[in-house]
Design an enzyme around this catalytic site. Structure first.
Site, PDB file in Angstrom:
ATOM      1  N   ASP A   1       0.811  -1.221   0.000  1.00 31.05           N
ATOM      2  CA  ASP A   1       0.000   0.000   0.000  1.00 31.05           C
ATOM      3  C   ASP A   1       0.849   1.279   0.000  1.00 31.05           C
ATOM      4  OD1 ASP A   1      -2.322  -1.539   0.062  1.00 31.05           O
ATOM      5  OD2 ASP A   1      -2.413  -1.552   2.251  1.00 31.05           O
ATOM      6  N   ALA A   2       2.015   1.223  -0.644  1.00 26.31           N
ATOM      7  CA  ALA A   2       2.924   2.371  -0.622  1.00 26.31           C
ATOM      8  C   ALA A   2       3.308   2.847  -2.013  1.00 26.31           C
ATOM      9  CB  ALA A   2       4.181   2.019   0.175  1.00 26.31           C
TER      10      ALA A   2
END
Length: 301
Positions: free
Chosen positions: A246-247
């Site tokens: 999720d980056a």
């Protein structure tokens, strides 16, 4: 020429122009001469510029990002010459470039687990041409949505995944993607983490929807954690997938105001609507070639 014939000719010309539309994306070190040089190159090759957007990180020593919308000369020889001339400029200005015509509709694969809301939203928007893509296939680690997807005439492949079979499953998935000539992938609440090898194969071409306003509440159960934290806004984030959970570079985000009266289950319902809209917008931006990735950020035109 009579009115009816004039209308037919005008329509033929309009359709011809639509077929010759193209987008040119450029990334290079800042140089005062680049925009002028590329513009002259386009005009010399009989490509008419209909729109130009640009952004620089620093006007003297930064990076320059450009998006041209153009009308190409219909002659294939002229288009090939344009590509040759652009490559010469690329060498001169250390320039990365990509030319994509409107006739090249991107082929998209959707990975899904059991939730159908986001998948159905994408299917309906694609079929009504609201999103300019063709959904080539759907891949899932569960059989649940097979009948739903095939109702719309889209191939559905069920590939079960366990820790022991993950490598084999990803190999099958990559084979299917290659055979279907897929341009990019959307993870529609796909509850599996892709391997670094898989991600590298489709670098900056895998879009994920996360049900929080990243970088807040990374990982699982974001709505429950948002409720526990007492947030006043909930949001959704569509981003490119990287090996860091999720980056990846963020494409699109949106929020919805909530209050102390909303319970965790209310946040999930409200958030679902935001997620669908954010994901559809991100897919549209990618399909329209309006996104340039630089380091871990995106430039959106």
């Amino acid at each position: 020429m009579n009115t009816a014939r004039s209308s037919v000719v005008l329509e033929e010309r309009r359709v011809s122009k639509l077929k010759n539309r193209a987008v040119l994306l450029i990334t290079c070190p800042e140089d005062l001469d680049v925009i002028s040089a590329v513009s002259n190159c386009l005009v010399y090759n009989k490509a008419s510029i209909s729109q130009l957007d640009q952004h620089t990180t620093d006007p003297y020593e930064g990076m320059l990002f450009i998006r041209f919308e153009i009308e190409l000369d219909p002659n294939e020889k002229a288009v090939n010459q344009l590509k040759i001339d652009l490559q010469e400029l690329a060498i001169k200005y250390n320039m990365n470039w990509k030319l994509k015509t409107d006739t090249e509709i991107k082929r998209m694969a959707v990975f899904v687990s059991k939730m159908d809301q986001h998948l159905l939203e994408l299917i309906l928007r694609a079929q009504t041409k609201e999103i300019p893509v063709e959904i080539a296939l759907v891949i899932s680690n569960h059989p649940d949505l097979k009948e739903t997807v095939e109702y719309y005439g889209i191939p559905y492949y069920h590939i079960p995944i366990t820790p022991e079979t993950k490598a084999e499953a990803e190999f099958k998935e990559l084979q299917l993607l290659a055979e279907a000539e897929v341009d990019f992938i959307v993870l529609s609440r796909y509850m599996q983490i892709l391997s670094p090898y898989f991600i590298l194969k489709y670098e900056n071409r895998i879009i994920n929807i996360h049900h929080s306003l990243l970088p807040a509440f990374i990982g699982a159960r974001p709505y429950d954690r948002a409720y526990e934290r007492g947030v006043k806004f909930i949001g959704a984030t569509a981003h490119y997938v990287t090996s860091d959970l999720d980056a990846g570079p963020i494409i699109h985000q949106d929020v919805h105001r909530v209050s102390h009266r909303h319970r965790a289950k209310d946040l999930k319902v409200i958030g679902s609507h935001v997620e669908k809209s954010v994901l559809a917008q991100a897919v549209t931006l990618h399909a329209d070639d309006r996104v340039i990735v630089h380091e871990n950020k995106t430039i959106i035109f």
